[in-house]
Scaffold this motif. Sequence first.
Motif, mmCIF file in Angstrom:
data_model
loop_
_atom_site.group_PDB
_atom_site.id
_atom_site.type_symbol
_atom_site.label_atom_id
_atom_site.label_comp_id
_atom_site.label_asym_id
_atom_site.label_seq_id
_atom_site.Cartn_x
_atom_site.Cartn_y
_atom_site.Cartn_z
ATOM 1 N N ILE A 19 0.862 -1.190 0.000
ATOM 2 C CA ILE A 19 0.000 0.000 0.000
ATOM 3 C C ILE A 19 0.896 1.237 0.000
ATOM 4 O O ILE A 19 1.856 1.324 0.767
ATOM 5 C CB ILE A 19 -0.933 0.001 1.243
ATOM 6 C CG1 ILE A 19 -1.863 -1.223 1.189
ATOM 7 C CG2 ILE A 19 -1.732 1.303 1.327
ATOM 8 C CD1 ILE A 19 -2.720 -1.407 2.439
ATOM 9 N N GLU A 20 0.558 2.196 -0.871
ATOM 10 C CA GLU A 20 1.390 3.403 -1.010
ATOM 11 C C GLU A 20 0.489 4.631 -1.109
ATOM 12 O O GLU A 20 -0.353 4.706 -2.010
ATOM 13 C CB GLU A 20 2.261 3.236 -2.274
ATOM 14 C CG GLU A 20 2.709 4.506 -2.975
ATOM 15 C CD GLU A 20 3.665 5.358 -2.176
ATOM 16 O OE1 GLU A 20 4.573 4.819 -1.514
ATOM 17 O OE2 GLU A 20 3.508 6.598 -2.208
ATOM 18 N N GLU A 25 -0.551 9.766 -5.214
ATOM 19 C CA GLU A 25 -1.015 8.557 -5.879
ATOM 20 C C GLU A 25 -1.511 7.590 -4.809
ATOM 21 O O GLU A 25 -0.808 7.346 -3.828
ATOM 22 C CB GLU A 25 0.127 7.867 -6.659
ATOM 23 C CG GLU A 25 0.176 8.211 -8.132
ATOM 24 C CD GLU A 25 1.102 9.361 -8.437
ATOM 25 O OE1 GLU A 25 2.040 9.566 -7.640
ATOM 26 O OE2 GLU A 25 0.882 10.054 -9.445
ATOM 27 N N THR A 26 -2.712 7.059 -5.018
ATOM 28 C CA THR A 26 -3.229 6.030 -4.115
ATOM 29 C C THR A 26 -2.947 4.708 -4.821
ATOM 30 O O THR A 26 -3.443 4.484 -5.927
ATOM 31 C CB THR A 26 -4.757 6.176 -3.909
ATOM 32 O OG1 THR A 26 -5.061 7.538 -3.691
ATOM 33 C CG2 THR A 26 -5.227 5.326 -2.744
ATOM 34 N N ALA A 27 -2.118 3.850 -4.198
ATOM 35 C CA ALA A 27 -1.709 2.643 -4.918
ATOM 36 C C ALA A 27 -1.733 1.407 -4.037
ATOM 37 O O ALA A 27 -1.479 1.467 -2.824
ATOM 38 C CB ALA A 27 -0.308 2.850 -5.497
ATOM 39 N N ALA A 28 -2.038 0.272 -4.680
ATOM 40 C CA ALA A 28 -1.979 -1.027 -4.002
ATOM 41 C C ALA A 28 -1.507 -2.053 -5.019
ATOM 42 O O ALA A 28 -1.750 -1.906 -6.228
ATOM 43 C CB ALA A 28 -3.349 -1.417 -3.456
ATOM 44 N N GLY A 104 -2.599 5.612 4.341
ATOM 45 C CA GLY A 104 -2.114 4.278 3.964
ATOM 46 C C GLY A 104 -1.690 3.459 5.161
ATOM 47 O O GLY A 104 -2.003 2.260 5.259
ATOM 48 N N LEU A 105 -0.968 4.108 6.098
ATOM 49 C CA LEU A 105 -0.478 3.372 7.266
ATOM 50 C C LEU A 105 -1.653 2.897 8.134
ATOM 51 O O LEU A 105 -1.653 1.762 8.623
ATOM 52 C CB LEU A 105 0.492 4.242 8.078
ATOM 53 C CG LEU A 105 1.174 3.564 9.270
ATOM 54 C CD1 LEU A 105 1.939 2.316 8.857
ATOM 55 C CD2 LEU A 105 2.121 4.525 9.987
ATOM 56 N N ASN A 328 4.203 3.950 -6.919
ATOM 57 C CA ASN A 328 3.380 2.748 -7.101
ATOM 58 C C ASN A 328 3.559 1.871 -5.860
ATOM 59 O O ASN A 328 4.451 2.113 -5.040
ATOM 60 C CB ASN A 328 3.820 2.009 -8.377
ATOM 61 C CG ASN A 328 5.217 1.443 -8.269
ATOM 62 O OD1 ASN A 328 5.425 0.361 -7.731
ATOM 63 N ND2 ASN A 328 6.221 2.187 -8.730
ATOM 64 N N ALA A 329 2.717 0.852 -5.740
ATOM 65 C CA ALA A 329 2.804 -0.004 -4.553
ATOM 66 C C ALA A 329 3.546 -1.300 -4.842
ATOM 67 O O ALA A 329 3.920 -2.018 -3.903
ATOM 68 C CB ALA A 329 1.406 -0.305 -4.030
#
Length: 360
Positions: A19-20, A25-28, A104-105, A328-329
Amino acid sequence: MGTNGGMLNRESQRTILGIETSCDETAAAVVRDGREVLSSVVYSQIPLHQAYGGVVPEIASRSHLEKISGVIQEAMAKANADWKDIDAISVTYGPGLASSLIVGLSAAKGLALALGKPLIGINHLEAHIHSVFLKSDAPDPHEVCPMLALVVSGGHTCWVDVPQVGQYRVIGQTLDDAAGEAFDKAAKLLGLGYPGGPVIDRVAKQAARSDAVAFPKGRPRPGNPALGAMKAEMCVSFSGLKTSLMYHLREHPPTPEQVPEIVSAYQEAIVGALVDRCDVALKNGDYRALAVGGGVSLNGRLRTRLAELTAAQGMTILLALPKDCGDNAAMIAGLAGMGCGVTGEDAFRLDVVPALEIGG
Ligand code: KG4
Ligand code: ZN
């Protein structure tokens, strides 16, 4: 949520969800054994921030909050993975915007606690270095160490000595603006839009020459107190470049036809400084490869110049796939899969660290 189509074999593989949310950017992503990307989903917020010419932290964190669940579900579905296939949850805990990192955390802690899975905290910059190994034809990371890594993104520019996988020591950096920031600020001054790097890369290609404007070379002087323990020959400084562009535009307002030549000269100054520092580090160190990560590593001119440099020295260059250069994640789950990061109870006690350093 996707069903398990039998793709994942939990007995023999270590499959990690990443997860980032460090910036915009919201990324998984789901990555097996640190290298094999089963899925990588990136929701970019660029359109939300474009009107402001840069990332607005509160807009970023609220958007992460809206998107994070859907992005994680999509990454799981695309990997054809079920929660029982996931061996651990990994997440960026720094560096980045505090309010973005927290989303994210928190999501990662919640998932790991609810599912009873291990949590792994990852340094975003160290993950950018690992992004070069997500290509199927990339060498084994253990075989190319010791290596030199260049991290060039919107917030960071540094040279890192990587003696072994998971060991990092910064040997050079920018004293002020990051390379990406220098591109973004120039594009803003020229009214070319946000983010600036891709548009400058594109517009510079239209120029007939790259020496129309003499910009500062981005090299700090020895004795500059900002250097600390770093050598001047391994550091760069880009803030003077942006100021110089501002004065140039004020004194010589360009016609639309002149913009590509200005942009090309500006890009050349940044790329020249980056390549020069790589040259110095490669000549002074005993490296097997040069790895380049971060959004600016997409820059065409930088790729060409670094390919020439490494070819001349008989050195291997490792560049990430374009989709893995920006945030990116997959790089987060990948580095976690190499056995790196903060683990155990320490991971569950992690707070976000906005100024987290490489090797920190
Ligand atoms: O790694 P990244 O996606 O996010 C950070 O962690 O900062 O990097 C974003 C930066 C932006 O400053 C953007 O302008 C720059 O990477 N960038 C480029 C190119 N594509 C993105 N800079 C130069 N040339 C490009 N083609
Ligand atoms: Zn980044």
